[in-house]
Design a protein around this motif. Structure first.
Motif, mmCIF file in Angstrom:
data_model
loop_
_atom_site.group_PDB
_atom_site.id
_atom_site.type_symbol
_atom_site.label_atom_id
_atom_site.label_comp_id
_atom_site.label_asym_id
_atom_site.label_seq_id
_atom_site.Cartn_x
_atom_site.Cartn_y
_atom_site.Cartn_z
ATOM 1 N N ILE A 2 0.835 -1.187 0.000
ATOM 2 C CA ILE A 2 0.000 0.000 0.000
ATOM 3 C C ILE A 2 0.872 1.240 0.000
ATOM 4 N N ALA A 208 -4.843 -8.207 -3.838
ATOM 5 C CA ALA A 208 -4.299 -7.363 -2.767
ATOM 6 C C ALA A 208 -3.167 -6.451 -3.233
ATOM 7 N N ALA A 211 -4.267 -3.015 -4.428
ATOM 8 C CA ALA A 211 -5.062 -2.154 -3.550
ATOM 9 C C ALA A 211 -4.538 -0.715 -3.539
ATOM 10 N N ALA A 243 -8.323 -7.679 -1.833
ATOM 11 C CA ALA A 243 -8.851 -6.440 -1.273
ATOM 12 C C ALA A 243 -10.306 -6.361 -1.688
ATOM 13 N N ASN A 244 -11.156 -5.925 -0.776
ATOM 14 C CA ASN A 244 -12.591 -5.871 -1.052
ATOM 15 C C ASN A 244 -13.008 -4.454 -1.369
ATOM 16 N N LEU A 262 -12.934 0.638 0.426
ATOM 17 C CA LEU A 262 -11.891 -0.293 -0.006
ATOM 18 C C LEU A 262 -11.225 -0.849 1.239
ATOM 19 N N ARG A 263 -11.323 -2.148 1.400
ATOM 20 C CA ARG A 263 -10.689 -2.826 2.533
ATOM 21 C C ARG A 263 -9.570 -3.708 2.008
ATOM 22 N N ALA A 264 -8.419 -3.631 2.655
ATOM 23 C CA ALA A 264 -7.252 -4.382 2.198
ATOM 24 C C ALA A 264 -7.254 -5.776 2.797
ATOM 25 N N GLY A 265 -6.363 -6.614 2.266
ATOM 26 C CA GLY A 265 -6.260 -7.983 2.757
ATOM 27 C C GLY A 265 -5.270 -8.086 3.883
ATOM 28 N N SER A 268 -2.238 -5.496 5.756
ATOM 29 C CA SER A 268 -2.503 -4.099 5.435
ATOM 30 C C SER A 268 -3.571 -3.559 6.371
ATOM 31 N N GLU A 271 -9.059 -0.858 6.663
ATOM 32 C CA GLU A 271 -9.840 0.017 5.790
ATOM 33 C C GLU A 271 -8.929 1.072 5.180
#
Length: 318
Positions: A2, A208, A211, A243-244, A262-265, A268, A271
Motif C-alpha cells: 500500500i 491485494a 489495492a 482487497a474488497n 476499499l478494505r485491504a487484505g 494491510s 480500511e
C-alpha cells in the motif's frame, strides 16, 4: 504494498456519516417483535437444555432468529444510529440468553420448592439467578462424546468448574457480540434521507497487490482505472490475498451520491478508503461499472417503421 502516501482520511467531508435518526413509528413495533421472538427462542433453548445442549453450538443455532430480528428491527425500523443499533443487539441478546437462564432457574430450582432454592443459594453463594449460574458451574460437568462409562459417573471437579465458567462466559460474549455487531453494522449502512431508503450494495474482490493503485485512483476519481483492475474470481478468493471494494449506491437515482469502501487484505490496514462519490462523478462511475446501472435500463431501440412510411419508401423506389 500500500502506498503510504495515501491518506484516505484527509477529506472527512467525503466520508458517509449516519444521520443518527430513527423512524419510531416503524422501529417500535419491529423492536417489540424482536423482543417476542427472543423470548420464544429463550424458551426453546430452555427446552433443549435437558436433551440436546451443546456448549456454544446450541445457543448459536437457536440464536439465529434473534440475530435476524436485530437486523430486521434496525433495517425495517429505519434506524440510522449505530449506537441505537448496538443497543437493539444487546437488548435482544439479553432477552434471549438471560431469559434462557431465568427460565432454567424457574424450571429446575424454583419449581422444586424453597428447600431447593436454599440449597442452590448455599452452594452458589449468591441468591437468585446469579447463585444459580455459579451453582451450575460447580455442579455441571462438560461431557465428551464417546467418553468411558466409568468416567461419566465421576463428580464434577475444579477443572469442570473452570470449563463451565469459560464456556458459559464465551456463550454470553459470543451471542451478545454478534447481535451488537449486526445492529451497529446495519445502522451504519448508507441511507438517503431524501429518498428515505437504504442503498444497494455491490462488492468486488481485487488482488491485494493492486489495492494501492485502486486507492489512488479512487481518490483521483479515476473510475475507469479502478474498473480496469482485474477481479479475483470468488472460487479462488480463499487462496489468494484480496482487497474488497464495496460500492453503495442508488441505481435509479442519478442525483444521489454513491459511497465507496476499499478494505485491504492480510498485512494491510483493515480500511484504506471510505468516501463519497460526488454526484458529478456518478456518470463516470456507472460508465466504468456498467452493472451499477438499473437492471431495467436498456438502450432505447428505434421505433419500428410505420406502414405509411414503408409505403412511401417503396413508392420512391418505383
Amino acid at each position: 504494498m500500500i502506498d503510504e502516501r495515501i491518506d484516505p482520511f484527509e477529506e472527512p467531508a467525503y466520508r458517509y456519516r449516519p444521520s443518527g435518526r430513527v423512524d419510531l413509528l416503524r422501529f417500535a413495533p419491529m423492536l417489540a417483535a424482536g423482543v417476542a421472538v427472543s423470548a420464544v427462542m429463550a424458551f426453546l433453548l430452555a427446552v433443549a437444555e435437558s436433551w440436546l445442549y451443546l456448549y456454544l453450538i446450541t445457543p448459536m443455532v437457536l440464536g439465529l432468529p434473534v440475530f435476524g430480528m436485530v437486523w430486521a428491527a434496525v433495517r425495517l425500523g429505519r434506524c440510522r444510529n449505530p449506537g441505537v443499533g448496538g443497543f437493539v443487539g444487546v437488548a435482544l441478546a439479553f432477552v434471549y440468553y438471560a431469559g434462557f437462564w431465568e427460565l432454567s432457574y424457574l424450571a429446575n430450582v424454583v419449581s422444586q420448592g424453597p428447600v431447593m432454592v436454599a440449597i442452590v443459594e448455599q452452594v452458589g453463594g449468591l441468591p437468585g439467578l446469579p447463585g444459580y449460574v455459579v451453582f451450575r458451574c460447580k455442579t455441571s460437568r462438560p461431557e465428551k462424546l464417546g467418553q468411558a462409562a466409568g468416567n461419566a459417573n465421576r463428580p464434577p471437579g475444579t477443572i469442570d468448574l473452570l470449563f463451565n465458567g469459560i464456556l458459559f462466559g464465551a456463550e454470553t460474549l459470543l451471542v451478545s457480540g454478534i447481535a451488537t455487531g449486526i445492529g451497529r453494522s446495519a445502522a451504519s449502512r448508507v441511507y438517503s434521507e431524501r429518498l428515505r431508503r437504504w442503498s444497494a450494495s455491490t462488492d468486488y474482490m481485487l488482488p491485494a497487490p493492486a489495492a494501492g493503485d485502486a486507492a489512488a485512483a479512487i481518490l483521483a476519481g479515476g473510475w475507469a482505472t479502478v474498473a480496469s483492475i482485474p477481479r479475483v474470481p470468488p472460487g479462488t478468493a480463499a487462496q489468494t490475498p484480496v482487497a474488497n471494494l464495496k460500492i453503495e449506491h442508488f441505481p435509479d437515482e442519478p442525483d444521489e451520491p454513491a459511497y465507496v469502501t476499499l478494505r485491504a487484505g492480510r498485512g494491510s490496514p483493515a480500511e484504506l478508503i471510505r468516501r463519497e462519490v460526488p454526484v458529478e462523478q456518478m456518470d463516470d462511475l456507472t460508465r466504468a461499472f456498467r452493472e451499477l446501472r438499473p437492471t431495467t435500463a436498456v438502450e432505447a431501440a428505434p421505433p419500428p417503421p410505420s406502414a405509411m412510411a414503408l409505403e412511401e419508401s417503396l413508392g420512391r423506389l418505383g
